[in-house]
Design an enzyme around this catalytic site. Sequence first.
Site, short mmCIF file in Angstrom:
data_model
loop_
_atom_site.label_atom_id
_atom_site.label_comp_id
_atom_site.label_asym_id
_atom_site.label_seq_id
_atom_site.Cartn_x
_atom_site.Cartn_y
_atom_site.Cartn_z
N LYS A 138 6.51 -0.66 12.53
CA LYS A 138 5.80 0.46 11.53
C LYS A 138 6.14 1.87 11.93
CE LYS A 138 2.01 -2.43 10.74
NZ LYS A 138 0.58 -2.60 10.94
N HIS B 110 -1.33 17.81 0.94
CA HIS B 110 -1.62 17.43 2.39
C HIS B 110 -0.67 17.63 3.32
CE1 HIS B 110 -5.60 16.17 0.46
NE2 HIS B 110 -5.00 15.38 -0.08
N PRO C 192 1.49 2.15 4.47
CA PRO C 192 2.93 1.68 5.04
C PRO C 192 2.93 0.54 5.93
CG PRO C 192 2.45 4.09 4.91
CD PRO C 192 1.36 3.42 4.70
N GLU C 193 3.72 -0.56 5.57
CA GLU C 193 4.07 -1.63 6.74
C GLU C 193 5.45 -1.50 6.75
OE1 GLU C 193 1.88 -5.15 6.06
OE2 GLU C 193 0.31 -4.37 4.95
N ARG D 87 -12.33 -4.56 7.75
CA ARG D 87 -11.52 -4.36 6.49
C ARG D 87 -11.76 -5.63 5.65
NH1 ARG D 87 -6.70 -3.12 10.36
NH2 ARG D 87 -8.55 -2.09 10.91
N ARG E 47 -4.84 11.29 4.93
CA ARG E 47 -6.17 10.79 5.71
C ARG E 47 -5.88 10.87 7.11
NH1 ARG E 47 -6.75 4.80 2.58
NH2 ARG E 47 -6.77 5.95 0.60
N LYS F 242 -2.83 -17.76 23.32
CA LYS F 242 -3.66 -16.93 23.29
C LYS F 242 -4.78 -17.66 22.79
CE LYS F 242 -1.53 -12.71 21.27
NZ LYS F 242 -2.62 -11.66 21.79
#
Length: 288
Positions: free
Chosen positions: A61, A95, A2-3, A274, A115, A164
């Site tokens: 989110k 779940h 989910p974004e 990732r 999860r 940054k």
Amino acid sequence: MPELPEVEVVRAGLEHWVRGRTVDGVAVLHPRSVRRHAAGADDFSARLDRCTVAGARRRGKYLWLELDSGDALLAHLGMSGQLLVQPRERAAERHQRVCIGLGPAERELRFVDQRTFGHLMVDPLIDDARGDSAGVPAAIGHIAPDPIDPAFDDEAFAALLRRKRTEVKRALLDQSAISGVGNIYADEALWRAGLHWARPTENLRRRQVGALLEHVRDVLREALAAGGTSFDSLYVNVNGESGYFERGLKAYGRSGQPCERCGAPIRREAFMNRSSYSCPRCQRAPRR
DNA sequence: TATGTCACCTGTGGGC
DNA sequence: TGCCCACAGGTGACAT
């Protein structure tokens, strides 16, 4: 995963199904799902029970249900979270972590999370430093507006990138700088912008930042129109239905397949524990 | 203070 | 067939 588009689809479903309903019984089936609620599961249930839902809102989110008590039921779906509105008599999901009864209709709101990266908490609404007049849950005061929110400030974001000392994809995933973007849509927006994920932000020209933001907005809006991205059954709307934007992905998950612009095989690189997908020809890596 | 790294968690799929 | 392991990734805690 989910974004922003997936969360917005869920929020819209909750607005339709839950607004005006009164909580009638709360069952926490897995304590990890309310781990961010510092006072514990019993307090979570007590502060939620008998409250009426005034609306469903979202920032990035995160989504939350406004309650008539002045609190909010704040939710983050994490990697695999689902919020389903189901008839009470229907068998529990595999779940299912939290179950919230909804009166007067014989339905319930189910938080399902394979999860358990997602979480729920009851949190007071506070004045929003970023200008949201309706307030935001205190726990997400640090979360920036998302790029399709009118409150998002392009100039401030560009100035932040110049200050940054980091890579552009890290900045896109920094929810305190720009919210709603995750690994999938970051890769898609960078592919569209022709920028490598490791490009230092301080070297980006203002015009490049502007173009990148437009690509982020485009990819988010297109995904939203498609009902979100689903690779499996882990992302679904409140009725348990999947989205279709996976078919529109140009980079993410396409390792070895030809780039639709130049034909070079899309590469996968390790990034922040990732994966990052990019075209080696269209998205030149910066000199180290 | 800013930035980077890692643990958390469970189902799936590939390799042996 | 069954076991083992890598992989998926958002967030916060912790390290640098």
